[in-house]
Design a protein around this motif. Sequence first.
Motif, PDB file in Angstrom:
ATOM      1  N   ASP A  45       5.594  12.524 -11.893  1.00 20.32           N
ATOM      2  CA  ASP A  45       4.695  11.747 -13.445  1.00 20.32           C
ATOM      3  C   ASP A  45       4.330  10.690 -12.498  1.00 20.32           C
ATOM      4  OD1 ASP A  45       6.779  12.903 -16.443  1.00 20.32           O
ATOM      5  OD2 ASP A  45       5.166  13.962 -14.764  1.00 20.32           O
ATOM      6  N   ARG A  46       5.842   9.741 -12.048  1.00 14.63           N
ATOM      7  CA  ARG A  46       5.718   8.769 -11.556  1.00 14.63           C
ATOM      8  C   ARG A  46       4.193   8.529 -10.227  1.00 14.63           C
ATOM      9  NH1 ARG A  46       6.614   3.760 -11.941  1.00 14.63           N
ATOM     10  NH2 ARG A  46       6.009   2.257 -10.741  1.00 14.63           N
ATOM     11  N   MET A  47       4.576   9.250  -9.310  1.00 13.14           N
ATOM     12  CA  MET A  47       3.443   9.820  -8.508  1.00 13.14           C
ATOM     13  C   MET A  47       1.748   9.994  -8.908  1.00 13.14           C
ATOM     14  SD  MET A  47       5.013  11.368  -5.180  1.00 13.14           S
ATOM     15  CE  MET A  47       6.813  10.860  -4.183  1.00 13.14           C
ATOM     16  N   LEU A  48       2.776  10.802  -9.901  1.00 12.89           N
ATOM     17  CA  LEU A  48       0.892  11.642  -9.991  1.00 12.89           C
ATOM     18  C   LEU A  48       0.037  10.215 -10.829  1.00 12.89           C
ATOM     19  CD1 LEU A  48      -1.073  13.968 -11.325  1.00 12.89           C
ATOM     20  CD2 LEU A  48       0.013  13.491 -13.317  1.00 12.89           C
ATOM     21  N   GLY A  49       1.042   9.381 -11.310  1.00 10.17           N
ATOM     22  CA  GLY A  49      -0.192   7.924 -11.908  1.00 10.17           C
ATOM     23  C   GLY A  49      -0.367   7.437 -10.961  1.00 10.17           C
TER      24      GLY A  49
ATOM     25  N   GLY B 261       1.006  -0.910  -0.249  1.00 10.84           N
ATOM     26  CA  GLY B 261      -0.148   0.232  -0.012  1.00 10.84           C
ATOM     27  C   GLY B 261       1.080   1.298  -0.155  1.00 10.84           C
ATOM     28  N   ALA B 262       2.000   1.190   1.185  1.00 10.24           N
ATOM     29  CA  ALA B 262       2.779   2.295   0.615  1.00 10.24           C
ATOM     30  C   ALA B 262       4.323   1.864   1.973  1.00 10.24           C
ATOM     31  CB  ALA B 262       2.589   3.832   0.855  1.00 10.24           C
ATOM     32  N   VAL B 263       5.269   2.544   1.514  1.00 11.95           N
ATOM     33  CA  VAL B 263       6.331   2.307   2.292  1.00 11.95           C
ATOM     34  C   VAL B 263       7.205   3.982   1.973  1.00 11.95           C
ATOM     35  CG1 VAL B 263       8.510   0.851   2.656  1.00 11.95           C
ATOM     36  CG2 VAL B 263       6.815  -0.231   1.845  1.00 11.95           C
ATOM     37  N   ASN B 264       7.266   4.694   3.195  1.00 13.47           N
ATOM     38  CA  ASN B 264       8.232   5.817   3.568  1.00 13.47           C
ATOM     39  C   ASN B 264       9.133   5.476   3.371  1.00 13.47           C
ATOM     40  OD1 ASN B 264       8.158   8.620   2.794  1.00 13.47           O
ATOM     41  ND2 ASN B 264       8.530   8.543   5.238  1.00 13.47           N
TER      42      ASN B 264
ATOM     43  N   HIS C 264      -3.420  10.787   0.977  1.00 15.57           N
ATOM     44  CA  HIS C 264      -3.385   9.449   2.506  1.00 15.57           C
ATOM     45  C   HIS C 264      -4.368   8.070   1.906  1.00 15.57           C
ATOM     46  CE1 HIS C 264      -4.153  12.347   5.334  1.00 15.57           C
ATOM     47  NE2 HIS C 264      -3.253  13.221   4.178  1.00 15.57           N
ATOM     48  N   ASN C 265      -4.070   6.606   2.921  1.00 15.65           N
ATOM     49  CA  ASN C 265      -4.288   5.285   2.285  1.00 15.65           C
ATOM     50  C   ASN C 265      -5.599   5.023   2.094  1.00 15.65           C
ATOM     51  OD1 ASN C 265      -6.234   4.985   4.713  1.00 15.65           O
ATOM     52  ND2 ASN C 265      -5.205   6.091   5.789  1.00 15.65           N
TER      53      ASN C 265
ATOM     54  N   GLY D 138       7.189   8.304  -0.380  1.00 15.89           N
ATOM     55  CA  GLY D 138       6.440   7.160   0.941  1.00 15.89           C
ATOM     56  C   GLY D 138       4.776   7.168   0.574  1.00 15.89           C
ATOM     57  N   PHE D 139       4.142   6.995   0.041  1.00 16.51           N
ATOM     58  CA  PHE D 139       1.968   7.187  -0.006  1.00 16.51           C
ATOM     59  C   PHE D 139       1.165   6.826  -0.965  1.00 16.51           C
ATOM     60  CE2 PHE D 139       2.938  10.080   3.440  1.00 16.51           C
ATOM     61  CZ  PHE D 139       4.698  10.988   3.141  1.00 16.51           C
ATOM     62  N   THR D 140       2.288   6.120  -2.349  1.00 20.47           N
ATOM     63  CA  THR D 140       1.023   5.291  -3.277  1.00 20.47           C
ATOM     64  C   THR D 140       1.805   4.268  -3.139  1.00 20.47           C
ATOM     65  OG1 THR D 140       3.012   6.246  -4.536  1.00 20.47           O
ATOM     66  CG2 THR D 140       0.976   7.361  -4.828  1.00 20.47           C
ATOM     67  N   PRO D 141       0.845   2.831  -3.556  1.00 20.24           N
ATOM     68  CA  PRO D 141       1.040   1.497  -3.518  1.00 20.24           C
ATOM     69  C   PRO D 141       1.987   1.234  -5.008  1.00 20.24           C
ATOM     70  CG  PRO D 141      -1.149   2.502  -4.874  1.00 20.24           C
ATOM     71  CD  PRO D 141      -0.630   3.948  -4.737  1.00 20.24           C
TER      72      PRO D 141
END
Length: 599
Positions: A393-397, A126-129, A356-357, A147-150
């Motif tokens: 871009d990656r985090m947006l996706g 789900g996420a790792v920071n 967020h989760n 840290g906030f995306t799967p």
Amino acid sequence: MFKSIKIFSNKRILIFLFSFLLVDMVIGQDAMINIQSRNAISLNGQWNVIIDPTGVGEWLQVWLEKRPQKKTDFFEYSFDGGPVLKVPGDFNSQKSELTFFEGTVWYRKKFNYTIQNEKRLFLHFGAVNYIADVYLNGEKLGIHEGGFTPFQFEITNKVKSGINSIVVKTNNVRQKNGLPGLGYDWFNYGGITRDVNIIETGKTYIQDYSIQLKKGSLNTVSGWIQLDGLQLEQKIEIKIPELNIQYKTKSDKKGLAPVDFSSGFELWSPENPKLYKVIIKSETDSVSENIGFRNIEVKEGKVLLNNHPIFLKAVNIHEENPYKGARAYSRDDANLLLKAAKELGCNLVRLAHYPHNENMIREAERMGLMIWSELPVYQHIDFADSTVPVKMDRMLGEMIRRDKNRCGVVVWSLSNETYPSTPNRDKALVELTKKCKALDSVRLITHVINSQKYLSNSFELWDTLYRHSDLVSINEYAGWYVPWQGKPSDVKWKVVCPEKPVFISEFGGEALFGSDYGPADEAAYWTEEYQEKIYIDQVKMFNTVPNLSGVCPWLLFDYRSLSRLHPVYQKGYNRKGLLSEKGDKKKAWYIMKVYYNKK
Ligand code: GCU
């Protein structure tokens, strides 16, 4: 101590570096969506860990979990006999020695599996920071930053029958070219902060889909379904039993099926958060989930929900359980935070400053709260670093991919308080905005700005990014960081895009619940009265704002931030909450409640 390290031959170092470079290029794959509907084995629970303050674990190659083979062998690490940590959960709040830890913690989890020929297997996080290096049975699967995306890794050809061992190197050291960068006003909770699952699918599975009303429509769904695997051309059916919908479509050679159908939907809204059970069935897979249908747009300076103007009664929330002083992740955490937002009278929650989760998103939607989701492109970002736009871009996706079927999500916020003077900022963020529009043409897009001028009691909103935003979002701290320059009710406004709706995305000031250390009209004593006065004045100023479409106090609960150093009033907490970290209502809470009751 480091004698064992000297046995590393030059050849070994070269191989290590080369192997590190090679495998490290394997970035966590795009995660399948709707994990809740998959055939999943949860790996949540106790994980063995190695706390690695110096990072020596890399040299020791702890992921190999070496064991002595002969009498002279010894290895100066082991997961067995060491500490354990709970997953999901940040590591800082679980052990006092990790309270302020920013570094490497290695996690290990074993699981038993029996290989089945017709199945594929994925390891999903789900996420790792903040950075995760992931290994299976001593072999590196790849790396994920953010840290906030799967993210996930396919392990079909790597898993073995019997006991398998997963090792995750988690590292929450701040990165200059990271998202966020080096400085941010929230607690840098590290570790495996969200659910971990092993997911079993067929050879060809329903990897992704978009089922939402098309822009401007109240009854036509326009979307797609993406299969992944060998048998990509399939017949696919979408069923919505409650509406007697049985829509048939076909996927092409690339596994992509168009979706286009109409129906008389009961539209989702805060008053009526209607969700429908939607079943997607292909020849080799099926998933289902509750989906709502609504239309969101801006027109003539107003925000329209289902074609009706709506005032966004919002509040900012950090993903922190205030009572535990820990990263929030569970449905209970979500309900705790969201119920408090509801009690304040909100119809929207700005989930600051990162995605967020999923529990938070799904619970908010179920409770009738619109959601503002944001990327951690926060204040000082190194836009000139060539890797940063790639990471954005990656985090947006990843953010849009996971939540695009959540009708509750109405705003994508792509940045917060970035500095107009930072090289490449405008170009990078304008590019990012275009990419966001290409990925999702339905939701509102914005950038949160605090570059306005405030002179002789007049605000001038000039930032370039406003031209590329649907909402003019402004953070202003008049009455706290910035003294009023006149009567709040006389404030004048000059907005670069006068035709757009204006949203006050942050305002407020600090107070320590119950503080009576000094005169109420002096900021330096953190009194509730001082904070209350800020809110009284802000409410007066709201009447002066052209096209005001919503407001959003900073923020709901006091929360942990290591940059808040006052030993009496702050103690490592940002005290701008309307509620203390114990849930006590400060005087300002009542000002906001009355304002929202009237709206
Ligand atoms: C900023 C920022 C927040 C911060 C707040 C504050 O506007 O966006 O993240 O916490 O100000 O100073 O309290």
